[in-house]
Design a protein around this motif. Structure first.
Motif, PDB file in Angstrom:
ATOM      1  N   ASP A 105      12.146 -34.549 -17.966  1.00 37.24           N
ATOM      2  CA  ASP A 105      12.087 -34.139 -19.375  1.00 37.24           C
ATOM      3  C   ASP A 105      10.830 -33.301 -19.632  1.00 37.24           C
ATOM      4  O   ASP A 105      10.870 -32.273 -20.328  1.00 37.24           O
ATOM      5  CB  ASP A 105      12.107 -35.374 -20.292  1.00 37.24           C
ATOM      6  CG  ASP A 105      11.093 -36.436 -19.869  1.00 37.24           C
ATOM      7  OD1 ASP A 105      10.782 -36.539 -18.659  1.00 37.24           O
ATOM      8  OD2 ASP A 105      10.566 -37.143 -20.749  1.00 37.24           O
ATOM      9  N   VAL A 106       9.710 -33.713 -19.053  1.00 36.44           N
ATOM     10  CA  VAL A 106       8.456 -32.958 -19.228  1.00 36.44           C
ATOM     11  C   VAL A 106       8.557 -31.605 -18.515  1.00 36.44           C
ATOM     12  O   VAL A 106       8.151 -30.573 -19.056  1.00 36.44           O
ATOM     13  CB  VAL A 106       7.247 -33.761 -18.692  1.00 36.44           C
ATOM     14  CG1 VAL A 106       5.961 -32.943 -18.778  1.00 36.44           C
ATOM     15  CG2 VAL A 106       7.099 -35.071 -19.454  1.00 36.44           C
ATOM     16  N   LEU A 107       9.133 -31.607 -17.327  1.00 39.66           N
ATOM     17  CA  LEU A 107       9.269 -30.333 -16.596  1.00 39.66           C
ATOM     18  C   LEU A 107      10.084 -29.331 -17.416  1.00 39.66           C
ATOM     19  O   LEU A 107       9.720 -28.158 -17.522  1.00 39.66           O
ATOM     20  CB  LEU A 107       9.947 -30.569 -15.234  1.00 39.66           C
ATOM     21  CG  LEU A 107       9.142 -31.381 -14.220  1.00 39.66           C
ATOM     22  CD1 LEU A 107       9.956 -31.611 -12.953  1.00 39.66           C
ATOM     23  CD2 LEU A 107       7.837 -30.653 -13.870  1.00 39.66           C
ATOM     24  N   LYS A 108      11.194 -29.816 -18.018  1.00 36.55           N
ATOM     25  CA  LYS A 108      12.035 -28.911 -18.824  1.00 36.55           C
ATOM     26  C   LYS A 108      11.234 -28.303 -19.975  1.00 36.55           C
ATOM     27  O   LYS A 108      11.328 -27.105 -20.250  1.00 36.55           O
ATOM     28  CB  LYS A 108      13.244 -29.679 -19.379  1.00 36.55           C
ATOM     29  CG  LYS A 108      14.310 -29.925 -18.319  1.00 36.55           C
ATOM     30  CD  LYS A 108      15.419 -30.822 -18.829  1.00 36.55           C
ATOM     31  CE  LYS A 108      16.248 -31.309 -17.652  1.00 36.55           C
ATOM     32  NZ  LYS A 108      17.150 -32.396 -17.952  1.00 36.55           N
ATOM     33  N   GLN A 109      10.432 -29.159 -20.611  1.00 39.15           N
ATOM     34  CA  GLN A 109       9.603 -28.670 -21.726  1.00 39.15           C
ATOM     35  C   GLN A 109       8.613 -27.601 -21.254  1.00 39.15           C
ATOM     36  O   GLN A 109       8.465 -26.555 -21.872  1.00 39.15           O
ATOM     37  CB  GLN A 109       8.791 -29.846 -22.271  1.00 39.15           C
ATOM     38  CG  GLN A 109       9.112 -30.218 -23.695  1.00 39.15           C
ATOM     39  CD  GLN A 109       8.177 -31.315 -24.145  1.00 39.15           C
ATOM     40  OE1 GLN A 109       7.867 -32.245 -23.382  1.00 39.15           O
ATOM     41  NE2 GLN A 109       7.717 -31.227 -25.371  1.00 39.15           N
ATOM     42  N   LEU A 110       7.944 -27.900 -20.147  1.00 43.25           N
ATOM     43  CA  LEU A 110       6.932 -26.959 -19.634  1.00 43.25           C
ATOM     44  C   LEU A 110       7.575 -25.633 -19.255  1.00 43.25           C
ATOM     45  O   LEU A 110       7.021 -24.557 -19.516  1.00 43.25           O
ATOM     46  CB  LEU A 110       6.206 -27.557 -18.423  1.00 43.25           C
ATOM     47  CG  LEU A 110       5.412 -28.845 -18.660  1.00 43.25           C
ATOM     48  CD1 LEU A 110       4.799 -29.339 -17.354  1.00 43.25           C
ATOM     49  CD2 LEU A 110       4.318 -28.624 -19.710  1.00 43.25           C
ATOM     50  N   PHE A 111       8.764 -25.712 -18.636  1.00 42.70           N
ATOM     51  CA  PHE A 111       9.437 -24.467 -18.230  1.00 42.70           C
ATOM     52  C   PHE A 111       9.879 -23.680 -19.459  1.00 42.70           C
ATOM     53  O   PHE A 111       9.757 -22.461 -19.498  1.00 42.70           O
ATOM     54  CB  PHE A 111      10.646 -24.772 -17.343  1.00 42.70           C
ATOM     55  CG  PHE A 111      10.289 -25.360 -15.994  1.00 42.70           C
ATOM     56  CD1 PHE A 111       9.059 -25.112 -15.408  1.00 42.70           C
ATOM     57  CD2 PHE A 111      11.192 -26.158 -15.315  1.00 42.70           C
ATOM     58  CE1 PHE A 111       8.723 -25.650 -14.169  1.00 42.70           C
ATOM     59  CE2 PHE A 111      10.877 -26.697 -14.073  1.00 42.70           C
ATOM     60  CZ  PHE A 111       9.641 -26.448 -13.500  1.00 42.70           C
ATOM     61  N   SER A 112      10.407 -24.400 -20.454  1.00 42.61           N
ATOM     62  CA  SER A 112      10.915 -23.656 -21.616  1.00 42.61           C
ATOM     63  C   SER A 112       9.760 -23.010 -22.387  1.00 42.61           C
ATOM     64  O   SER A 112       9.929 -21.970 -23.017  1.00 42.61           O
ATOM     65  CB  SER A 112      11.769 -24.546 -22.518  1.00 42.61           C
ATOM     66  OG  SER A 112      10.938 -25.427 -23.212  1.00 42.61           O
ATOM     67  N   LEU A 113       8.577 -23.591 -22.316  1.00 43.86           N
ATOM     68  CA  LEU A 113       7.404 -23.001 -22.980  1.00 43.86           C
ATOM     69  C   LEU A 113       6.688 -21.979 -22.082  1.00 43.86           C
ATOM     70  O   LEU A 113       5.662 -21.425 -22.469  1.00 43.86           O
ATOM     71  CB  LEU A 113       6.417 -24.114 -23.384  1.00 43.86           C
ATOM     72  CG  LEU A 113       6.929 -25.073 -24.464  1.00 43.86           C
ATOM     73  CD1 LEU A 113       6.026 -26.304 -24.581  1.00 43.86           C
ATOM     74  CD2 LEU A 113       7.010 -24.360 -25.806  1.00 43.86           C
ATOM     75  N   ARG A 114       7.204 -21.803 -20.880  1.00 38.15           N
ATOM     76  CA  ARG A 114       6.634 -20.857 -19.902  1.00 38.15           C
ATOM     77  C   ARG A 114       5.160 -21.150 -19.607  1.00 38.15           C
ATOM     78  O   ARG A 114       4.314 -20.255 -19.581  1.00 38.15           O
ATOM     79  CB  ARG A 114       6.781 -19.404 -20.390  1.00 38.15           C
ATOM     80  CG  ARG A 114       8.231 -19.006 -20.596  1.00 38.15           C
ATOM     81  CD  ARG A 114       8.365 -17.565 -21.011  1.00 38.15           C
ATOM     82  NE  ARG A 114       9.756 -17.209 -21.245  1.00 38.15           N
ATOM     83  CZ  ARG A 114      10.630 -16.904 -20.288  1.00 38.15           C
ATOM     84  NH1 ARG A 114      10.247 -16.914 -19.029  1.00 38.15           N
ATOM     85  NH2 ARG A 114      11.870 -16.604 -20.584  1.00 38.15           N
ATOM     86  N   LEU A 115       4.884 -22.422 -19.414  1.00 39.60           N
ATOM     87  CA  LEU A 115       3.491 -22.826 -19.166  1.00 39.60           C
ATOM     88  C   LEU A 115       3.177 -22.990 -17.682  1.00 39.60           C
ATOM     89  O   LEU A 115       2.036 -23.267 -17.327  1.00 39.60           O
ATOM     90  CB  LEU A 115       3.197 -24.145 -19.900  1.00 39.60           C
ATOM     91  CG  LEU A 115       3.177 -24.041 -21.430  1.00 39.60           C
ATOM     92  CD1 LEU A 115       2.999 -25.408 -22.068  1.00 39.60           C
ATOM     93  CD2 LEU A 115       2.072 -23.086 -21.893  1.00 39.60           C
TER      94      LEU A 115
END
Ligand code: SF4
Length: 230
Positions: A105-115
């Motif tokens: 879930d955290v990985l998806k968030q980080l990827f979607s924010l392009r971080l």
């Protein structure tokens, strides 16, 4: 954010980049071969480094360093990770994230924010033996989801397994290779088994010799048939 250490320069931890390494303190696994008890076991925690000290250093190196490796412990269990990575990006740094893959879930968030510009995930064992290596019940439940999330993200990545003879017969490594099918890279590294590891019981177990380990790498890379008997 609990920052357990700052390495001011690395030429090897971020492929092709000159980088610094920020070590996060805290992990939800207890891998038997783990070499960083001061980042994992609360009773052994080293003193933390204030986030402002890390940012102050990074502000003075913007012209020289290209990236920051955020590693652990396990970064994805940190409150405030998103805001920390955002600050790194605003300073113009590329970010490499090392993860144990327990928090898709955290990985998806980080990827979607392009971080994140590069991600390296440890695959500890075959799914059926995950808990045996991590010493945490249910640790393998979300691993497949993280693997698919990373592969499908389009973010440059690598998977790796730290190899211990007691946990990783050649058949298991081939099974893990299938688990990461479609990945850009899958690497093996030989565990360092010495007095620093979490489970001292491993010291008495037989380890792969260097020659055996080289052969394993050839087999898993597909260069050799898995006919060799261990
Ligand atoms: S090796 Fe395992 S216990 Fe150690 S930091 Fe990595 S995931 Fe956590």
């Amino acid at each position: 954010m609990r920052i357990g250490g700052l390495q001011k320069l690395t030429l090897i931890d971020y492929p092709g980049k000159i980088a610094a390494v920020v070590f996060m303190q805290g992990c939800n696994f207890r891998c038997r071969y783990c070499h960083n008890p001061e980042l994992v076991v609360p009773e052994k925690y080293c003193p933390t480094v204030p986030e402002e000290e890390v940012m102050a250093f990074l502000r003075t190196r913007q012209d020289y360093l290209e990236g920051v490796v955020v590693t652990g412990g396990e970064p994805t269990v940190q409150e405030g990770l998103i805001s920390f990575l955002d600050k790194l990006k605003r300073l113009g740094y590329l970010v490499k994230l090392d993860t144990n893959g327990s928090r898709p879930d955290v990985l998806k968030q980080l990827f979607s924010l392009r971080l994140v510009n590069y991600v390296a995930m440890d695959v500890k064992a075959t799914l059926s033996r995950y808990d045996e290596v991590t010493n945490v019940r249910g640790s393998g439940v979300k691993i497949e989801e993280s693997i698919r999330t990373i592969i499908e993200s389009g973010v440059p990545h690598e998977f790796r397994t730290t190899v211990v003879k007691a946990f990783h017969p050649v058949e298991d490594l081939l099974e893990i290779r299938s688990l990461v099918a479609g990945a850009r890279q899958y690497n093996l590294q030989k565990a360092r088994i010495d007095g620093k590891i979490l489970d001292k019981g491993l010291l008495a177990r037989e380890q792969y010799s260097d020659a055996e380990f080289e052969r394993l790498k050839e087999i898993v890379s597909g260069a050799m048939e898995p006919a060799y008997h261990w």
